[in-house]
Write a protein that holds these residues in place. Sequence first.
Motif, PDB file in Angstrom:
ATOM      1  N   PHE A  73       0.852  -1.197   0.000  1.00 33.07           N
ATOM      2  CA  PHE A  73       0.000   0.000   0.000  1.00 33.07           C
ATOM      3  C   PHE A  73       0.883   1.240   0.000  1.00 33.07           C
ATOM      4  O   PHE A  73       1.925   1.261   0.665  1.00 33.07           O
ATOM      5  N   ARG A  74       0.440   2.282  -0.723  1.00 32.98           N
ATOM      6  CA  ARG A  74       1.281   3.476  -0.778  1.00 32.98           C
ATOM      7  C   ARG A  74       0.436   4.740  -0.697  1.00 32.98           C
ATOM      8  O   ARG A  74      -0.716   4.772  -1.133  1.00 32.98           O
ATOM      9  N   LEU A  77     -13.077  14.595   5.820  1.00 28.68           N
ATOM     10  CA  LEU A  77     -13.792  13.629   4.999  1.00 28.68           C
ATOM     11  C   LEU A  77     -13.130  13.578   3.625  1.00 28.68           C
ATOM     12  O   LEU A  77     -13.079  14.590   2.926  1.00 28.68           O
ATOM     13  N   VAL A  78     -12.600  12.431   3.272  1.00 27.38           N
ATOM     14  CA  VAL A  78     -11.944  12.262   1.976  1.00 27.38           C
ATOM     15  C   VAL A  78     -12.894  11.475   1.077  1.00 27.38           C
ATOM     16  O   VAL A  78     -13.268  10.342   1.383  1.00 27.38           O
ATOM     17  N   PHE A  79     -13.283  12.100  -0.023  1.00 24.87           N
ATOM     18  CA  PHE A  79     -14.338  11.562  -0.886  1.00 24.87           C
ATOM     19  C   PHE A  79     -13.806  11.390  -2.309  1.00 24.87           C
ATOM     20  O   PHE A  79     -13.778  12.338  -3.084  1.00 24.87           O
ATOM     21  N   PRO A  80     -13.348  10.167  -2.669  1.00 28.31           N
ATOM     22  CA  PRO A  80     -12.978   9.920  -4.075  1.00 28.31           C
ATOM     23  C   PRO A  80     -14.256   9.952  -4.912  1.00 28.31           C
ATOM     24  O   PRO A  80     -15.182   9.179  -4.669  1.00 28.31           O
ATOM     25  N   VAL A  81     -14.289  10.839  -5.901  1.00 27.34           N
ATOM     26  CA  VAL A  81     -15.552  11.111  -6.598  1.00 27.34           C
ATOM     27  C   VAL A  81     -15.478  10.711  -8.066  1.00 27.34           C
ATOM     28  O   VAL A  81     -14.553  11.109  -8.782  1.00 27.34           O
ATOM     29  N   HIS A  82     -16.470   9.961  -8.487  1.00 27.41           N
ATOM     30  CA  HIS A  82     -16.638   9.669  -9.912  1.00 27.41           C
ATOM     31  C   HIS A  82     -16.988  10.987 -10.612  1.00 27.41           C
ATOM     32  O   HIS A  82     -17.723  11.808 -10.060  1.00 27.41           O
ATOM     33  N   PRO A  83     -16.475  11.215 -11.834  1.00 26.75           N
ATOM     34  CA  PRO A  83     -16.739  12.489 -12.531  1.00 26.75           C
ATOM     35  C   PRO A  83     -18.226  12.846 -12.610  1.00 26.75           C
ATOM     36  O   PRO A  83     -18.599  14.007 -12.471  1.00 26.75           O
ATOM     37  N   ARG A  84     -19.081  11.825 -12.784  1.00 22.93           N
ATOM     38  CA  ARG A  84     -20.524  12.082 -12.877  1.00 22.93           C
ATOM     39  C   ARG A  84     -21.046  12.659 -11.554  1.00 22.93           C
ATOM     40  O   ARG A  84     -21.821  13.615 -11.542  1.00 22.93           O
ATOM     41  N   THR A  85     -20.596  12.083 -10.448  1.00 18.60           N
ATOM     42  CA  THR A  85     -21.020  12.571  -9.131  1.00 18.60           C
ATOM     43  C   THR A  85     -20.430  13.948  -8.851  1.00 18.60           C
ATOM     44  O   THR A  85     -21.083  14.799  -8.235  1.00 18.60           O
ATOM     45  N   ALA A  86     -19.213  14.170  -9.314  1.00 17.10           N
ATOM     46  CA  ALA A  86     -18.553  15.468  -9.095  1.00 17.10           C
ATOM     47  C   ALA A  86     -19.373  16.602  -9.709  1.00 17.10           C
ATOM     48  O   ALA A  86     -19.504  17.680  -9.111  1.00 17.10           O
ATOM     49  N   PRO A  94     -10.729   9.391  -8.230  1.00 18.09           N
ATOM     50  CA  PRO A  94     -10.563   7.959  -7.954  1.00 18.09           C
ATOM     51  C   PRO A  94      -9.091   7.584  -8.070  1.00 18.09           C
ATOM     52  O   PRO A  94      -8.359   8.156  -8.875  1.00 18.09           O
ATOM     53  N   MET A  95      -8.656   6.659  -7.240  1.00 21.86           N
ATOM     54  CA  MET A  95      -7.223   6.334  -7.206  1.00 21.86           C
ATOM     55  C   MET A  95      -6.999   4.842  -7.414  1.00 21.86           C
ATOM     56  O   MET A  95      -7.951   4.061  -7.484  1.00 21.86           O
ATOM     57  N   GLY A  96      -5.737   4.460  -7.494  1.00 20.02           N
ATOM     58  CA  GLY A  96      -5.381   3.059  -7.680  1.00 20.02           C
ATOM     59  C   GLY A  96      -5.682   2.227  -6.446  1.00 20.02           C
ATOM     60  O   GLY A  96      -5.923   2.752  -5.354  1.00 20.02           O
ATOM     61  N   TYR A  97      -5.621   0.922  -6.616  1.00 23.41           N
ATOM     62  CA  TYR A  97      -5.924  -0.027  -5.541  1.00 23.41           C
ATOM     63  C   TYR A  97      -5.004   0.173  -4.334  1.00 23.41           C
ATOM     64  O   TYR A  97      -5.467   0.210  -3.196  1.00 23.41           O
ATOM     65  N   LEU A  98      -3.717   0.293  -4.587  1.00 27.07           N
ATOM     66  CA  LEU A  98      -2.751   0.410  -3.484  1.00 27.07           C
ATOM     67  C   LEU A  98      -2.937   1.710  -2.712  1.00 27.07           C
ATOM     68  O   LEU A  98      -2.829   1.739  -1.481  1.00 27.07           O
ATOM     69  N   GLU A  99      -3.244   2.783  -3.424  1.00 17.94           N
ATOM     70  CA  GLU A  99      -3.428   4.089  -2.782  1.00 17.94           C
ATOM     71  C   GLU A  99      -4.746   4.131  -2.002  1.00 17.94           C
ATOM     72  O   GLU A  99      -4.797   4.643  -0.876  1.00 17.94           O
ATOM     73  N   PHE A 100      -5.791   3.595  -2.610  1.00 19.23           N
ATOM     74  CA  PHE A 100      -7.099   3.642  -1.943  1.00 19.23           C
ATOM     75  C   PHE A 100      -7.072   2.853  -0.631  1.00 19.23           C
ATOM     76  O   PHE A 100      -7.580   3.304   0.397  1.00 19.23           O
ATOM     77  N   ASN A 101      -6.476   1.680  -0.661  1.00 22.22           N
ATOM     78  CA  ASN A 101      -6.464   0.876   0.558  1.00 22.22           C
ATOM     79  C   ASN A 101      -5.496   1.395   1.609  1.00 22.22           C
ATOM     80  O   ASN A 101      -5.692   1.150   2.802  1.00 22.22           O
ATOM     81  N   TYR A 102      -4.458   2.130   1.187  1.00 19.17           N
ATOM     82  CA  TYR A 102      -3.617   2.852   2.149  1.00 19.17           C
ATOM     83  C   TYR A 102      -4.495   3.827   2.929  1.00 19.17           C
ATOM     84  O   TYR A 102      -4.406   3.950   4.151  1.00 19.17           O
ATOM     85  N   LEU A 103      -5.366   4.505   2.195  1.00 21.15           N
ATOM     86  CA  LEU A 103      -6.275   5.497   2.781  1.00 21.15           C
ATOM     87  C   LEU A 103      -7.262   4.829   3.741  1.00 21.15           C
ATOM     88  O   LEU A 103      -7.473   5.303   4.869  1.00 21.15           O
TER      89      LEU A 103
END
Length: 365
Positions: free
Chosen positions: A188-189, A237-246, A264-273
């Motif tokens: 994770f990074r 609150l950290v909210f990775p947002v799909h462009p449609r939702t944005a 939206p981020m990669g698998y390793l980054e998201f799970n670090y979060l």
Amino acid sequence: MKKITIIAGARPNFMKIAPIIHALKEAQDKGIKIDYRLIHTGQHYDEKMSGSFFEQLQIPEPHVNLAAGGGTQAEQTAAIMLKFEKELLENPANLVLVVGDVTSTMACAIVAQKLHTKVAHVEAGIRSNDWSMPEEINRLLTDAITNYYFTTSELANQNLLASGANPETIFYVGNTMIDTLLKQRPRFRKPAFWDELGLQDKSYMVMTLHRPANVDEEANLKTLIDEIILHSAPYDLVFPVHPRTAKVLERLKIADKRLHLVEPMGYLEFNYLVERAMAVVTDSGGITEETTVMGIPCMTLRDNTERPETITIGTNELLGTDPKAIRPAMEKLLSGNWKVGSIPPLWDGATAPRIIENILGLNEL
């Protein structure tokens, strides 16, 4: 030589098939005569699914991308079936292995059976009992024509038996999503914005919302997010947002100094979060599995779930879609009274080898 065709149609599918490919390669290294062909149906176009995506999961890129995305549910199903039929006729297999519950899962299972090819379903038997969800229809239809069921829980086994499945074709193996999580956890990074936002362990919560029931009704979405902001203080609150939702959020003028909209981020980054979060607020199914294994409190904004073990055993709570449910859940969390979950049986990182061992033991293939 046993030949397996593996189907994936969306990002989460690749997390589920990655450990299966690793287990296949280990079998090949031992001299076992087994080969595979990885098919990406292209159901979901995702610009982030580049070479780096497959590098993160440590798997090769698919042998072919059918590019069958877009259109209505019916158009997409038809496009996948047409293109996969051609693919399977040109590259016959002993077994077609499908995962999860996306349209590709159902469509490719139908094609395989009509071409007299056996079908195995990984993550078989899970049910939300909500027929308004396309995923539930996909699960029901896929399991109705599956030859071999690989399940994540005892409840899934019971669901299959209740529907008339032959007990000898049900293999309780665990959860390949957790194989991927445990294998990749040391890698994770930090996401790029971690330092920019000044984030620290347990100083924030993660939000993910994507289901139409939550994001398509603008007034409801605004009330939901307003309630989350109001009752989550003092946490970011950290909210990775799909462009449609944005675009919807921009239109609704939702803003707060503690709310951080990120891409939206990669698998390793998201799970670090997620691993370092105080809690996760989501309407996803897969994330509830990951939070359960990592011991992170999780609030699910849905009226039902196909993964009840994340609630009965894990750290997840089902809040429903009424924004009024946010306040008591946040009060429970912030007062230190959130339940301490445990990890469901066989969610141990060794599911994929069990799947391959069982496939190798099928004499009829």
